[in-house]
Design an enzyme around this catalytic site. Structure first.
Site, PDB file in Angstrom:
ATOM      1  N   LYS A 157       0.845  -1.201   0.000  1.00 14.68           N
ATOM      2  CA  LYS A 157       0.000   0.000   0.000  1.00 14.68           C
ATOM      3  C   LYS A 157       0.882   1.254   0.000  1.00 14.68           C
ATOM      4  O   LYS A 157       0.687   2.159  -0.776  1.00 14.68           O
ATOM      5  CB  LYS A 157      -0.912  -0.027   1.223  1.00 14.68           C
ATOM      6  CG  LYS A 157      -1.784   1.204   1.344  1.00 14.68           C
ATOM      7  CD  LYS A 157      -2.757   1.099   2.489  1.00 14.68           C
ATOM      8  CE  LYS A 157      -3.402   2.473   2.724  1.00 14.68           C
ATOM      9  NZ  LYS A 157      -4.363   2.484   3.809  1.00 14.68           N
TER      10      LYS A 157
ATOM     11  N   GLU B 196      10.469  -4.682   4.455  1.00 14.18           N
ATOM     12  CA  GLU B 196      10.548  -6.100   4.089  1.00 14.18           C
ATOM     13  C   GLU B 196      10.229  -6.275   2.604  1.00 14.18           C
ATOM     14  O   GLU B 196      10.904  -6.997   1.872  1.00 14.18           O
ATOM     15  CB  GLU B 196       9.549  -6.931   4.907  1.00 14.18           C
ATOM     16  CG  GLU B 196       9.838  -7.006   6.394  1.00 14.18           C
ATOM     17  CD  GLU B 196       9.246  -5.837   7.184  1.00 14.18           C
ATOM     18  OE1 GLU B 196       8.920  -4.785   6.582  1.00 14.18           O
ATOM     19  OE2 GLU B 196       9.122  -5.972   8.407  1.00 14.18           O
TER      20      GLU B 196
ATOM     21  N   GLY C 206      -4.850  -1.724   4.853  1.00 15.54           N
ATOM     22  CA  GLY C 206      -4.099  -2.904   4.402  1.00 15.54           C
ATOM     23  C   GLY C 206      -4.837  -4.198   4.685  1.00 15.54           C
ATOM     24  O   GLY C 206      -4.951  -5.074   3.837  1.00 15.54           O
ATOM     25  N   ARG C 207      -5.365  -4.328   5.896  1.00 13.21           N
ATOM     26  CA  ARG C 207      -6.013  -5.600   6.278  1.00 13.21           C
ATOM     27  C   ARG C 207      -7.417  -5.727   5.708  1.00 13.21           C
ATOM     28  O   ARG C 207      -8.090  -6.720   5.941  1.00 13.21           O
ATOM     29  CB  ARG C 207      -6.004  -5.745   7.801  1.00 13.21           C
ATOM     30  CG  ARG C 207      -6.585  -4.553   8.544  1.00 13.21           C
ATOM     31  CD  ARG C 207      -6.188  -4.586  10.021  1.00 13.21           C
ATOM     32  NE  ARG C 207      -6.640  -3.404  10.750  1.00 13.21           N
ATOM     33  CZ  ARG C 207      -5.954  -2.279  10.854  1.00 13.21           C
ATOM     34  NH1 ARG C 207      -4.785  -2.150  10.230  1.00 13.21           N
ATOM     35  NH2 ARG C 207      -6.419  -1.259  11.547  1.00 13.21           N
TER      36      ARG C 207
ATOM     37  N   GLU D 180      -5.005  -6.278  14.635  1.00 15.80           N
ATOM     38  CA  GLU D 180      -4.441  -4.993  14.217  1.00 15.80           C
ATOM     39  C   GLU D 180      -5.553  -3.934  14.248  1.00 15.80           C
ATOM     40  O   GLU D 180      -5.307  -2.756  14.431  1.00 15.80           O
ATOM     41  CB  GLU D 180      -3.806  -5.087  12.823  1.00 15.80           C
ATOM     42  CG  GLU D 180      -2.807  -3.972  12.566  1.00 15.80           C
ATOM     43  CD  GLU D 180      -2.021  -4.125  11.268  1.00 15.80           C
ATOM     44  OE1 GLU D 180      -2.608  -3.952  10.191  1.00 15.80           O
ATOM     45  OE2 GLU D 180      -0.809  -4.402  11.326  1.00 15.80           O
TER      46      GLU D 180
ATOM     47  N   HIS E 179      -5.933 -32.778  17.332  1.00 14.40           N
ATOM     48  CA  HIS E 179      -4.817 -33.633  17.727  1.00 14.40           C
ATOM     49  C   HIS E 179      -3.668 -32.823  18.298  1.00 14.40           C
ATOM     50  O   HIS E 179      -2.544 -33.307  18.375  1.00 14.40           O
ATOM     51  CB  HIS E 179      -4.369 -34.485  16.538  1.00 14.40           C
ATOM     52  CG  HIS E 179      -5.457 -35.423  16.098  1.00 14.40           C
ATOM     53  ND1 HIS E 179      -5.630 -36.667  16.639  1.00 14.40           N
ATOM     54  CD2 HIS E 179      -6.478 -35.234  15.218  1.00 14.40           C
ATOM     55  CE1 HIS E 179      -6.707 -37.235  16.093  1.00 14.40           C
ATOM     56  NE2 HIS E 179      -7.233 -36.383  15.232  1.00 14.40           N
TER      57      HIS E 179
ATOM     58  N   LYS F 277       9.235  -0.710  14.109  1.00 15.61           N
ATOM     59  CA  LYS F 277       9.824  -0.451  12.782  1.00 15.61           C
ATOM     60  C   LYS F 277      10.953   0.575  12.903  1.00 15.61           C
ATOM     61  O   LYS F 277      12.020   0.404  12.329  1.00 15.61           O
ATOM     62  CB  LYS F 277       8.758   0.126  11.840  1.00 15.61           C
ATOM     63  CG  LYS F 277       7.739  -0.874  11.338  1.00 15.61           C
ATOM     64  CD  LYS F 277       6.849  -0.189  10.303  1.00 15.61           C
ATOM     65  CE  LYS F 277       5.627  -1.011   9.981  1.00 15.61           C
ATOM     66  NZ  LYS F 277       4.694  -0.336   9.085  1.00 15.61           N
TER      67      LYS F 277
HETATM   68  O1  F6P Z   1       3.138  -2.797   9.697  1.00 13.85           O
HETATM   69  C1  F6P Z   1       1.799  -3.079   9.567  1.00 13.85           C
HETATM   70  C2  F6P Z   1       1.318  -2.780   8.180  1.00 13.85           C
HETATM   71  O2  F6P Z   1       1.305  -1.418   7.966  1.00 13.85           O
HETATM   72  C3  F6P Z   1      -0.030  -3.395   7.917  1.00 13.85           C
HETATM   73  O3  F6P Z   1      -1.066  -2.620   8.371  1.00 13.85           O
HETATM   74  C4  F6P Z   1      -0.001  -3.586   6.435  1.00 13.85           C
HETATM   75  O4  F6P Z   1      -0.965  -4.480   5.995  1.00 13.85           O
HETATM   76  C5  F6P Z   1       1.416  -4.068   6.259  1.00 13.85           C
HETATM   77  O5  F6P Z   1       2.175  -3.360   7.206  1.00 13.85           O
HETATM   78  C6  F6P Z   1       1.987  -3.890   4.892  1.00 13.85           C
HETATM   79  O6  F6P Z   1       1.976  -2.547   4.502  1.00 13.85           O
HETATM   80  P1  F6P Z   1       2.160  -2.130   2.994  1.00 13.85           P
HETATM   81  O7  F6P Z   1       1.058  -2.734   2.203  1.00 13.85           O
HETATM   82  O8  F6P Z   1       2.120  -0.634   2.995  1.00 13.85           O
HETATM   83  O9  F6P Z   1       3.495  -2.647   2.537  1.00 13.85           O
END
Ligand code: F6P
Length: 559
Positions: free
Chosen positions: A225, A231, A286-287, A372, A403, A523
């Site tokens: 987003k 990452e 995002g979620r 979240e 199990h 972060k």
């Molecule tokens: O760190 C949490 C978050 O901001 C989530 O809310 C989001 O889904 C995820 O990181 C990934 O963010 P992005 O889509 O901006 O890479």
């Protein structure tokens, strides 16, 4: 991260802040009394014995989901009080405000419009002078064009070969939804395409994925987003380097990388062609984004028609949530039951137990969606809450859970409300295995609710010393949900059910379910710490534990 001028915050806060605290509301106090005087003594066995229609009356059904909530520690009085609380918290108005596009994400001063992503093309929704439905449909059409090309083999890689592997690079909401949907809808997936998901910055994730992949037939979809998530950008950079090295040409990137983001400029800076970009909007959290362009990999896998069917399922549940009376409103019932157990019974967790191999990633998806969203301790008024908010959501494929952790559900010391999710028909039948699977789901909810007392255990001939060990107290609550089949449509209804249950809880708890400031500190610290791990000369100014860990790492990583 958005910094807002204080003035922007005044109006929405004034409109949405609840003047009276949650615990001061009359319905809350009535629920407290109800719990103290009656509910804490409820016995499911007695409630069922007293009303032989309970298993049919405490149910609700909408858009293909049958919800049996009769095995909960509630009576019709409890449910009436919970609905009264929802009303006193302004739930009906807040639902309207969300659907209308009001800026209900107060701390980020944003609308919350994931519901607009699945509105039919024929509808309009004008927010800030823009018809957002038209914008959504425009992106959907571009996604469809692209997905068709990839699926039909017309989209050619740099060397002229069709795509066979699609790697979704993203994390959190840019990973969990697409991955969960791919698993859920495997029988709908194109036979010649295999999807892969890379989220972890652990190099093993990328290396394990690309090992053995034919670069000339691999497409990377970089989903972020913000397009600033460390990452994802790190993994996308590694993927690009791998591709260029494999194909020996920088120009290959244009045919093998597409981006999905709200931050077009940043994606362009990364090197993704404007033509290969699919946008969405800051009003999609995002979620809550699996029905936006973040779902591109899903669409490539299952095809535009099935993707549209999934959107229809989401929309059907959206409409149900918006229009059904609270008493028969599935997300409201689920959400208020969570409030009931969290705030009155002190339950700290909620288990989600799908009896479906293909729904095995649903609990992981729901963990982000629920925690979240509602893992907050500050109200929208900026004050600390004096009640609990989100429980821990956890779970696994139900059969596997039986199990492993079900022992604790049956005989542990904590109350863990459970959501059982089952299908009337399997996606693919194999002998009578589906009957066996569903028999287990029904048996587990029955065992949890009614248990087995000492007399029954003795009658089975159990030696006296073992009797206490073999008693099941029962009285452990659960919901059972039945879907006809796992299809794109029904998956949409199920996910939207949980989205709106989360919304319901957030309204009652008077928190902003759409921000996630709690992820920021880690972060920030990680960025600084990464510099310190790479450059061992950097001075350390952490606490003594963190300093010692970093020194230890510096020593052992070069040993
Ligand atoms: O760190 C949490 C978050 O901001 C989530 O809310 C989001 O889904 C995820 O990181 C990934 O963010 P992005 O889509 O901006 O890479």
């Amino acid at each position: 991260m958005t910094t807002l001028p204080a003035a922007d915050l005044q109006l929405p806060l004034f409109v949405y802040a609840q003047r009276e605290s949650l615990t001061g509301k009359s319905a809350w106090r009535s629920l407290q009394e109800h719990y103290r005087d009656r509910a804490r003594h409820f016995q499911l066995a007695r409630l069922f014995a007293a009303d032989d229609k309970r298993g049919e009356s405490l149910t609700a059904e909408a858009v293909g989901i049958y919800l049996d909530y009769s095995k909960n520690l509630v009576t019709s009085e409890t449910m009436a009080l919970l609905m009264q609380l929802a009303r006193q918290c302004g739930l009906p108005d807040r639902i309207e405000a969300m659907f209308r596009g009001d800026r209900i994400n107060l701390t980020e001063n944003r609308s919350v419009l994931h519901t607009a992503l699945r509105k039919p093309a024929s509808e309009r929704l004008v927010v800030d002078g823009q018809d957002v439905v038209a914008e959504v449909q425009q992106v959907l059409r571009r996604m469809e064009g692209f997905a068709r090309q990839v699926r039909s083999g017309q989209w050619l890689g740099h060397t002229g070969l069709p795509i066979r592997h699609v790697v979704n690079i993203g994390i959190g909401g840019s990973d969990l939804g697409p991955m969960m949907a791919y698993e859920a809808l495997r029988p709908y997936s194109h036979d010649d395409l295999t999807l892969h998901f890379v989220s972890d910055v652990d190099g093993a994730a990328m290396l394990d994925t690309v090992r053995g992949l034919p670069a000339e037939q691999t497409l990377f979809i970089v989903c972020s987003k913000t397009f600033t998530t460390l990452e994802t950008i790190t993994n996308a950079t590694a993927a690009r380097a791998w591709l260029v090295q494999q194909l020996g040409a920088e120009e290959a990137v244009a045919r093998h990388f597409v981006g999905v983001t709200t931050n077009i400029e940043e994606a362009q800076r990364f090197g993704i062609d404007a033509d290969n970009m699919f946008g969405f909007w800051d009003w999609v959290g995002g979620r809550y984004s699996m029905t936006s362009a973040i779902g591109l990999s899903t669409m490539v896998a299952i095809g535009p028609e099935h993707f549209r069917a999934m959107l229809e399922g989401f929309h059907a549940m959206d409409e149900h949530f918006r229009s059904a009376p609270l008493e028969s409103n599935l997300p409201v019932i689920l959400g208020m039951l969570t409030v009931w157990y969290t705030n009155f019974f002190g339950a700290a967790s909620q288990a989600v137990l799908p009896y479906s191999q293909h729904l095995k990633r649903l609990p992981a998806y729901l963990q982000q969606l629920t925690m979240e969203s509602n893992g907050k301790h500050i109200t929208v008024n900026g004050e600390p809450v004096d009640y609990q908010t989100s429980p821990v959501y956890w779970g696994d494929n139900g059969i596997n859970g039986q199990h492993s952790f079900y022992q604790m559900l049956h005989q542990g010391t904590q109350l863990v409300p459970c959501d059982f999710i089952g299908l009337c028909q399997p996606q693919q039948a194999l002998g009578q295995q589906h009957e066996l699977l569903m028999a287990n789901m029904f048996a587990q909810s029955e065992a949890l609710a009614f248990g087995k007392d000492a007399d029954q255990v003795r009658q089975e001939g159990t030696p006296e010393a073992l009797v206490p060990h073999r008693v099941f107290e029962g009285n452990r609550p659960s919901n059972s949900m039945l879907l006809q089949q796992l299809t794109p449509y029904s998956l949409g209804t199920l996910v939207a059910l949980y989205e709106h249950s989360v919304f319901t809880q957030g309204v009652v708890w008077n928190i902003d379910s759409f921000d996630q400031w709690g992820v920021e500190l880690g972060k920030q610290l990680a960025k600084r710490t990464a510099r310190e791990l790479i450059d061992h000369q950097q001075p350390l100014h952490h606490d003594s534990s963190t300093n010692a860990l970093i020194r230890r790492y510096r020593a052992c990583s070069t040993a």
